[in-house]
Write a protein that holds these residues in place. Sequence first.
Motif, mmCIF file in Angstrom:
data_model
loop_
_atom_site.group_PDB
_atom_site.id
_atom_site.type_symbol
_atom_site.label_atom_id
_atom_site.label_comp_id
_atom_site.label_asym_id
_atom_site.label_seq_id
_atom_site.Cartn_x
_atom_site.Cartn_y
_atom_site.Cartn_z
ATOM 1 N N TYR A 143 67.011 1.272 66.594
ATOM 2 C CA TYR A 143 67.605 1.079 65.588
ATOM 3 C C TYR A 143 66.129 0.005 64.250
ATOM 4 N N ASN A 144 65.804 0.473 62.920
ATOM 5 C CA ASN A 144 65.490 0.005 61.848
ATOM 6 C C ASN A 144 66.087 0.336 60.782
ATOM 7 N N SER A 145 66.064 -0.831 60.327
ATOM 8 C CA SER A 145 66.437 -0.794 58.667
ATOM 9 C C SER A 145 65.142 -1.441 57.567
ATOM 10 N N THR A 146 65.112 -0.896 57.045
ATOM 11 C CA THR A 146 64.267 -1.569 55.429
ATOM 12 C C THR A 146 65.068 -1.162 54.295
ATOM 13 N N GLY A 147 64.402 -2.130 53.476
ATOM 14 C CA GLY A 147 65.615 -2.046 51.753
ATOM 15 C C GLY A 147 65.335 -3.104 51.647
ATOM 16 N N GLY A 151 68.803 0.421 50.782
ATOM 17 C CA GLY A 151 68.655 0.812 52.189
ATOM 18 C C GLY A 151 68.488 1.964 53.524
ATOM 19 N N TYR A 152 67.426 2.188 53.681
ATOM 20 C CA TYR A 152 67.088 3.266 54.684
ATOM 21 C C TYR A 152 67.315 2.653 55.764
ATOM 22 N N THR A 153 68.095 3.756 56.869
ATOM 23 C CA THR A 153 68.363 3.428 58.386
ATOM 24 C C THR A 153 67.706 4.262 59.522
ATOM 25 N N TYR A 154 67.466 3.411 60.353
ATOM 26 C CA TYR A 154 67.135 4.959 61.530
ATOM 27 C C TYR A 154 66.956 4.639 62.753
ATOM 28 N N PHE A 155 68.255 5.803 63.016
ATOM 29 C CA PHE A 155 68.800 5.434 64.947
ATOM 30 C C PHE A 155 68.373 6.652 65.812
#
Length: 848
Positions: A668-672, A694-698
């Motif tokens: 999991y990665n979240s940047t915002g 925010g941009y989230t990547y799973f």
Amino acid sequence: MNKIFGIIFLLSVLSVDALGQDANVADTVLVRTYTVRGSVADSVANKQVAFATISVMKDSVSPNYIKRFAADNNGKFEFEVQLEKPSCLLVFEATGKEIFAKYIDFENETKVDVGKIFLNNGAYELAGVEVTATKPLVTVDIDKIIYNTQSDPESKTDNVLEMLRKVPLVTVDGEDNIQVKGSSSFKVYINGKPSNVVTNNVKDALKSMPASSIKNIEIITEPGAKYDAEGVSAIINIVTERALKGYTANVSAGAKTQGDYHGNVYFSTKIGKFGLTASAGYYSYRRPNTSESHQQYLTRMPYTYSDTYGSSKYQGNNINGSIEASYEFDSLNLVSLSFGTWSGKWSNLGKNTSTTFLKDENKDILSAYQNINSSGAFWGGFSGNVDYQKSFKKPDKLLTISYLFDLNPGSNDNTSQIRHLDEYPDTLNLNPAIINQKLVSVGRNNEHTFQIDYTEPFNKKHVVEGGLKYVLRLNGSDNKYWIFNDTTQKYDITNIEKDVNNLNYTQNILGAYGSYTFKLEKFSVRAGIRFEYTGSDVKFAEHHERDFKAQFSNLIPSLQLTFKPSMTSNIRLGYGNSISRPGIWYLNPFVDDSNPMYISFGNPDLKVERRHSFNLSYGRFTQKLNLNVGTYTSFTNNSIENVTTLQKDANGDPTGALISTYENIGKYNSTGGNIYINYSPIKILRLYVNSSVGYTYFSNNLKGADLQTNDGVRWTFYGGTQITIPWKLKFSAGVGYFSPWISYESKGSSYYYYYFSLNRSFLKDDKLTIGISTTNPFAKNQSWANTSWKEGIYKRESKTIALSRDFGISVSYRFGSLKEEIKKAERGISNDDVKSGGGGGQQSGGGQ
């Protein structure tokens, strides 16, 4: 009902207004308007003091101020004040300065220039003068953002959950789900301590708490070493009003047309060295809705499509109460006691009915069955703590010893009647007989915590903190399955084929932390480290071969830096590390097959999740403008995720049922970023915006064809205005929008809402406040759509429709007089450290 509702409200407003007008006529005195001007400067450098606070009081013994405002950025001020007598007391305050007071006697003048007021360096209180402060709406500390609810006029009639919608970094969606910095990984504390009054059912508990009893809401964005390492990216700390010399009390109640009702009582007093604060709240709700889901299987199954249509009518309530007491033996020794109790329940009254159609690839019905479900849950318990605080002659040196206990029983009752619908074919012959069974699950949760904290300031620049903590948890569960007896018409036949898996669960947690803070006039840094050991021992009553143990050891660092370019701005940079231990729901291998088409169990081999986060923010706070802009990034490489497979028979063919468990396979990665603006161009108007993107990547940790990913951008917006209009009316309006959310194997739809409210205060000192409000008045219903999938197995689309339009009324009355705040222990136990989960869609911090 709406007409009766409106008539009652109208009559109450008219009658109270009439009383207020009669009182005003009787108390009419001659009031004159006076003008005062001047400036504030530093006594040493003879430089202006920007934004110094000026308070106007009748005299030195008056408990309240007449007016309060700030000087401009050049230290100048000019104001008008209405007085019954031609004299007043001016009190001047500024950060890092001694308080200064000046009496003004206007005599026959209506305008006075007081000249330049010089403030000495220091932070001493002025003897004989007490000032009641009104803080800015938002302030920033080294590790937290503080929302001062007392400065928000809507706090007189709203609950705490409604206040959270306005707090920087916090979002509350249409289903009252709370997120901090775009994440549901947070905890809720009361006065720096976890409280099962809140954590067991966070939504209902916060709705039952009147905002008028709250002093401020703290958002601790990067919990440092002194907080538990478990499962938090942030902490919402709700600071309640403290006991004061004399007494104060507040009574409030409200109702909404959707079926929500609440009532609250708050009381606080101080007599000599003894202080007491007590509160109680009740909240009741109804939640009817309809739903449908459509599932397509992507692999070889007895059927290809499954369509389910259902409706439910849930109702529930939440009751809580607490009492806190403090006693000062002398100026250096303080003992604080607190006790709380809570209970709640929800049920669907046997009105949760769904019908499922199983279809082939041409969508022809192969079989159909109906599930009539009657379910409910009860939770409640008691908690208490005692804190001993030892102060020293050396300022800020502190020793605190604490003990906390929690007794938290609960139960779930689920009755299912599943039968084939005779009017449809049963080509699959899945289960032609009627299934009529009942599951009763009773939980036991006992917790004891011992903690010691010590703070040693070497001087104004260097502070060292350290502490130890031990937690003992004695938990267990008892489950029973019953079959309906047609003869007695009761559930009194024990289902011996069911595996009840009764268990006892013992957990020991040992924690130790240390932190160092270095402070200069414009720069500060805090570094800390925390060690935690966890040992869990699970024993089953009937199947000892399933007994298992789990042990975890973790070292958790943290770092925060703050720079203040000016008195009204700051820049913060932080790094945090947290863990999430798998709770018993994730670990327990008990097989839940109450729904024969969806079988689930836990995994005792799960590991601890570990999360890293970085954040950078800028804040500027002036008399008219509050601004906070921030950016963040966080990642986890071993998150616990649900894993679903197909159930197969002895020949290896799918049976049509799904099997669900958990594994550490997620990434999991979240940047915002986020922005909060609160702007008051004129005294009677306030505009505010609270927004994030925010941009989230799973993904998972698998390779090749088994690799799964999901990503997307989500943004939220909440904005509104508050304005004071004629006849002492305060009008508020706001709008919120949430773009579609995403998760590891699911995504949701967007949501919006808007609201209007109007309130007015009556009687002397505005003791009585009546408010009316409406949410989504032009939309009767609103729907939420979700999509979930298991790669190569199925894809499911579901939709829920619920009531949206709502009208409400609230009344609040306060009485008593306040003089002196009582002390409480500055430190206490902070416990709330298990990754919540399991089947209910619970958010972190509690919830049902």
